[in-house]
Design a protein around this motif. Structure first.
Motif, mmCIF file in Angstrom:
data_model
loop_
_atom_site.group_PDB
_atom_site.id
_atom_site.type_symbol
_atom_site.label_atom_id
_atom_site.label_comp_id
_atom_site.label_asym_id
_atom_site.label_seq_id
_atom_site.Cartn_x
_atom_site.Cartn_y
_atom_site.Cartn_z
ATOM 1 N N VAL A 70 6.750 -45.439 -31.824
ATOM 2 C CA VAL A 70 6.644 -44.122 -31.138
ATOM 3 C C VAL A 70 7.185 -44.365 -29.612
ATOM 4 N N LEU A 71 6.690 -45.281 -28.936
ATOM 5 C CA LEU A 71 6.910 -45.633 -27.703
ATOM 6 C C LEU A 71 8.547 -45.935 -27.578
ATOM 7 N N GLN A 72 8.797 -46.772 -28.201
ATOM 8 C CA GLN A 72 10.348 -47.049 -28.290
ATOM 9 C C GLN A 72 11.121 -45.736 -28.486
ATOM 10 N N PHE A 73 10.755 -44.961 -29.316
ATOM 11 C CA PHE A 73 11.434 -43.513 -29.441
ATOM 12 C C PHE A 73 11.531 -42.698 -28.261
ATOM 13 N N GLN A 74 10.396 -42.655 -27.796
ATOM 14 C CA GLN A 74 10.086 -41.745 -26.352
ATOM 15 C C GLN A 74 11.213 -42.502 -25.181
ATOM 16 N N ILE A 75 11.310 -43.662 -25.204
ATOM 17 C CA ILE A 75 12.291 -44.318 -24.238
ATOM 18 C C ILE A 75 13.482 -44.079 -24.650
ATOM 19 N N ASP A 76 13.776 -44.244 -25.968
ATOM 20 C CA ASP A 76 15.357 -44.077 -26.012
ATOM 21 C C ASP A 76 15.519 -42.553 -25.869
ATOM 22 N N LEU A 77 14.942 -41.525 -26.455
ATOM 23 C CA LEU A 77 15.164 -40.216 -26.803
ATOM 24 C C LEU A 77 14.558 -39.193 -25.805
ATOM 25 N N PHE A 78 13.512 -39.315 -25.087
ATOM 26 C CA PHE A 78 12.901 -38.606 -24.248
ATOM 27 C C PHE A 78 13.155 -38.956 -22.632
ATOM 28 N N VAL A 79 12.985 -40.280 -22.372
ATOM 29 C CA VAL A 79 13.147 -40.603 -20.801
ATOM 30 C C VAL A 79 14.536 -40.153 -20.423
ATOM 31 N N ASP A 80 15.546 -40.325 -21.154
ATOM 32 C CA ASP A 80 16.843 -40.066 -20.910
ATOM 33 C C ASP A 80 17.746 -39.476 -21.809
ATOM 34 N N ALA A 81 17.133 -38.248 -22.209
ATOM 35 C CA ALA A 81 17.853 -37.768 -23.370
ATOM 36 C C ALA A 81 19.240 -37.420 -23.362
#
Length: 910
Positions: A517-528
């Motif tokens: 889930v953290l990796q998804f946040q980094i991949d998709l949310f941090v720099d959408a």
């Protein structure tokens, strides 16, 4: 007002009122209920109100030590009426005189006493509007008093007199058996119980109120007495079993004292085992008596066996506390030790009972409890997760280990249990030794509080990066702490609009070592804006697994990762489950986040009525529990809806509030929210220069800045505003920036908007195909607001290119869709376009269509240049239309436009 005195008793008050006002039926009503449920308070309220209304109220409380004294309760009732004795018949005077102790002699017989009492009550009723006799604790009445009141209850039918008697449930021995009606006073509802606590204990934290409500189960006496017994009124410091005041103990003391010793021992086992199933209890009983020892408790109404669940149940949770209070520390430790052995095959229960049986520091047990805390966390039980971690800290021998676990407990309380206001006290305990750097667990808890309560993003960022720097972490800092630090950094970077630190941090840890889930946040949310299709595809595959997840924090973190790629619709069921958990008092913080994520999806799908409801619920929880920053996204979404409704003042007020809060804290995300609200307030009004200015503050034309995920939400607004304000070059630059990324493939909504942007900027012969492709995008109808906007722009372009018939179709559809949404501001923009086409449904009267469109915009305060941009006219043409309009309306300045246009349709629009 009833609400000013009693909480949650409107139904019972109405029932008693109906009884008091009816005639021709029995004149006695029994008021029954469990101990402490508020029978006495209800009678007091009825009595006080009746006295204010002119009723003569006679009160008595039956007393245990007077139970053998003849007519003792009747004595209390009639003594205030002795001045009327001379008006009674001689034999009645004598009977009442003896009962009231005014004369000596043998006690009168029942018939004589009843007749005398009836005469006295009738006489009193004749002098007053009515008479009300009230008896509390009626089971303690002496038999002669009970029979006298039964006599009166049957014979007062023709008299304006009533009797109310209160008794504990199942304890009345006379009135109910005699066939008199009864009224059950139930426990208070959850809302009424909470209102009572807020009224009497306004400073009590919400989490403590929930705990007290859970123990009292709507019992008003419990609700009022339990807070008084607490030494530390905070959720994180509350004991596993709430202490009782003497008044609460007295409710059950007699029943418990009368039980055999073995039965009392067995009850303690049941309490400490958590009322586990019968076989588990019998397995761990040293006496081996099993079910037989429960018989006295069952007969006393203390416990009951539920054959369906196989569990022993106390009639009320307060009895559990009473049993616990009667035991000694040594007795409890002995029972916990026995239970730990009995539950050897159940790691969670075994660890918990070992912890309660421990007499001093024990790292082995502390480690087991830390694991138990994680297990509770995974099922969303933040309260027990925090309690287990605190117990683990208590048993930890090393100072550093104890500090880490205390900090972890504070973090769990803030991030799961909604107790952010109570964490500072624990954090102070976890950082007593200020001669050395704080541990990572402490930094995580501190920064989470700084961010979510104060919005201090700068300090949070500095502390976290310093704690995560190579070589600074404590040897016992585990991977879980490291991951939690990164989760907090995701939020820090989002609100600060900065993520330059990610490259360095991610170089220290391989993606395989991070939670998915953290990796998804980094991949998709941090720099959408720069998210890659492969990551989105992996995310969509993972959504299906969410139905097997019970951890609320996992669910909201996963959903947050998909917020900017429009994936929330597929996670609504999981998010609603988190909300329901929060409504039950579990996992409050994730429930707040889930509500706002649902509102996010509601906005784009056009479910604006639901949006307003869930936003309000989430904001109420945020304010109640002290999560100030968490409300920002919700306020942003609500303001967008207000802007679309045409409520500009409300939308601008929110935008200003967000900016005022953002500026001193450098909260870039909130500043972007403010700009986007102002942009979407200006666009439907045709103020395109203003809209462009605000959109450009989020992302400059031609740039989709990294770590500003909001830029992909405002990109289309910038392109539209740029095109309409004569900045086609900047709009084209921004479209090229979008094309350089994979934004169009993030979702069907974003893909349709990118196609519409192409249609808006394409000067070639096939421009309309871009719009048609946008409208043909799969699922475009799901995105109701953006679907309507695409039709509006398509219609405007068709009008601009003089394809009038096709323009009317698109503009009419857009107008209808906007009205269905309640997007009145956008519907008015569609109206202006239709009037410019001379559409019958929007035709102006004496003004030409073009003059009417120009006049409407001028009345809103737009300049000639702004009107020209909105209607694709030259400023000179606008000036000409205004001149003719002034002449037709009989005005000379713009100031009179609004009044003239609103003077009435017959004056202007035939």
């Amino acid at each position: 007002m009833i609400e000013a005195t009693l909480h949650g008793r409107d139904v019972q008050v109405e029932r008693i009122d109906a009884f008091l006002n009816e005639s021709g039926r029995d004149s006695l009503l029994m008021v029954t209920g469990e101990p402490g449920v508020g029978k006495s308070a209800l009678l007091e309220f009825i009595g006080d109100r009746s006295e204010m209304n002119g009723t003569r109220v006679l009160r008595a409380r039956a007393l245990e030590f007077e139970a053998e004294l003849p007519y003792s309760t009747v004595n209390q009732l009639l003594l205030p009426l002795i001045d009327s004795l001379p008006q009674l018949a001689p034999d009645h005077q004598e009977a009442i005189g003896i009962i009231c102790g005014l004369r000596t002699g043998a006690m009168p017989g029942l018939l004589v006493a009843g007749a005398a009492a009836l005469s006295l009550v009738e006489l009193t009723a004749a002098k007053s509007d009515s008479v009300l006799l009230m008896v509390d604790d009626s089971p303690w009445m002496d038999l002669l008093s009970a029979m006298t009141l039964t006599y009166l209850g049957r014979r007062l039918r023709g008299v304006s007199a009533k009797i109310l008697a209160a008794a504990r449930l199942d304890e009345d021995k006379v009135f109910v058996r005699s066939g008199f009606p009864s009224l059950l006073v139930p426990p208070l509802s959850d809302d009424a119980a909470d209102a009572l606590l807020v009224d009497r204990f306004p400073a009590l934290p919400a989490s403590v109120r929930r705990r007290i409500q859970g123990e009292a189960l709507g019992n008003p006496l419990g609700l009022l007495e339990l807070p008084a017994a607490l030494k530390y009124p905070s959720a994180q410091q509350m004991p596993s079993m709430l202490p009782l005041t003497n008044r609460l103990k007295s409710l059950y003391e007699d029943r418990l004292s009368a039980l055999p010793p073995h039965t009392r021992d067995l009850l303690l086992f049941v309490v400490l085992a958590g009322a586990e199933n019968r076989m588990a209890i019998e397995k761990c009983l040293p006496t081996g008596a099993g079910h037989n020892d429960f018989s006295p408790a069952e007969r006393a109404g203390i416990v009951r066996f539920n054959s369906r669940s196989g569990r022993w149940e106390f009639r009320h949770p307060l009895i559990r506390s009473a049993v616990f209070e009667r035991s000694t520390d040594e007795e409890r430790r002995r029972v916990h030790s026995t239970l730990a052995d009995a539950f050897a095959s159940d790691p969670v229960r075994r660890a918990w009972h070992l912890g309660q049986a421990a007499t001093g520091p024990d790292e082995e047990v502390a480690a087991l409890l830390e694991n138990v805390s994680q297990r509770f966390l995974e099922i969303g039980d933040g309260t027990r997760a925090t309690a287990a971690m605190l117990k683990a800290a208590e048993l930890t021998p090393s100072i550093s280990g104890r500090e880490r676990r205390v900090a972890r407990a504070a973090y769990l309380g803030s991030s799961i249990d909604g107790t952010i206001g109570e964490s500072p006290a624990l954090l102070a305990e976890s950082f007593r030794n200020q001669s050395r750097s704080p541990q990572l667990a402490t930094v995580i808890a501190v920064t989470y509080n700084l961010l979510n309560s104060e919005g201090d993003v700068a300090t949070a960022r500095r502390l976290l990066l310093a704690a995560l720097a190579p070589g600074t972490s404590e040897p016992d800092a585990d991977a879980r702490d490291y991951a939690e630090a990164l989760y907090t950094l995701v939020l820090v970077g989002f609100f600060a609009g900065n993520g330059d630190f990610w490259k360095t941090l991610l170089a220290q840890a391989s993606p395989e070592s991070l939670p998915e889930v953290l990796q998804f946040q980094i991949d998709l949310f941090v720099d959408a804006a720069h998210a890659e299709g492969a990551a989105i595809e992996r995310f969509h595959r993972a959504i299906d697994r969410l139905r097997f997840v019970t951890d609320p924090l996992h669910i909201v973190r996963f959903a947050t990762a998909g917020a900017y790629i429009d994936s929330l619709g597929a996670m609504r069921e999981a998010l609603w489950q988190v909300v329901e958990d929060g409504r039950r008092g579990e996992a409050i913080t994730p429930a707040i986040q889930a509500l706002f994520l649902l509102a996010n999806d509601d906005y784009f799908s056009g479910s604006w009525d639901e949006l307003e409801v869930v936003v309000q619920e989430g904001m109420d929880l945020s304010i109640e529990h002290g999560y100030a920053l968490t409300t920002a996204p919700a306020r942003f979404l609500l303001a967008l809806v207000q802007a679309a409704h045409g409520e500009e003042a409300l939308a601008h007020s929110t935008a200003e509030d967000l900016l005022v809060w953002a500026a001193p804290r450098r909260l870039v995300a909130l500043a972007n929210y403010s700009s986007h609200i102002r942009c979407l307030t200006a666009l439907p009004a045709g103020r395109f220069e203003e809209a462009f200015t605000h959109a450009a503050t989020i992302s400059p034309p031609g740039i989709l800045p990294p770590y500003i995920p909001h830029a992909i939400w405002s990109a289309f607004d910038l392109i539209e505003a740029g095109t309409r304000s004569g900045r086609r070059t900047q709009a084209q630059m921004h479209l090229r920036a979008l094309e350089s990324t994979e934004v169009a493939s993030h979702s069907s909504r974003l893909g349709a908007l990118v196609l519409a942007a192409h249609g808006l900027l394409d000067e070639g012969p096939h421009w309309n195909e871009k719009f048609e492709s946008a409208l043909a995008t799969p699922d475009v109808e799901h995105w109701r607001f953006d679907h309507a906007r695409i039709r509006l722009l398509f219609g405007e372009e068709l009008r601009r290119r003089r394809e009038r018939s096709a323009a009317k179709i698109q503009l009419g559809e857009a107008r209808k869709m906007f009205l269905q949404l309640g997007a009145n501001a956008w519907a008015l923009r569609s109206d202006r376009e239709l009037r410019a086409l001379g559409s019958p449904e929007a035709r102006s009267g004496v003004l030409t269509p073009q003059e009417s469109a120009v006049a409407d915009l001028a009345a809103t305060g737009l300049s000639n240049k702004q009107i020209a941009e909105s209607l694709f006219l030259s400023p000179r043409t606008v000036s000409t239309h205004l001149s003719r309009t002034f002449s037709k309306l009989g005005i000379s300045t713009r100031a009179g436009l609004r009044d003239a246009l609103s003077a009435g349709p017959n004056n202007l629009r035939p």
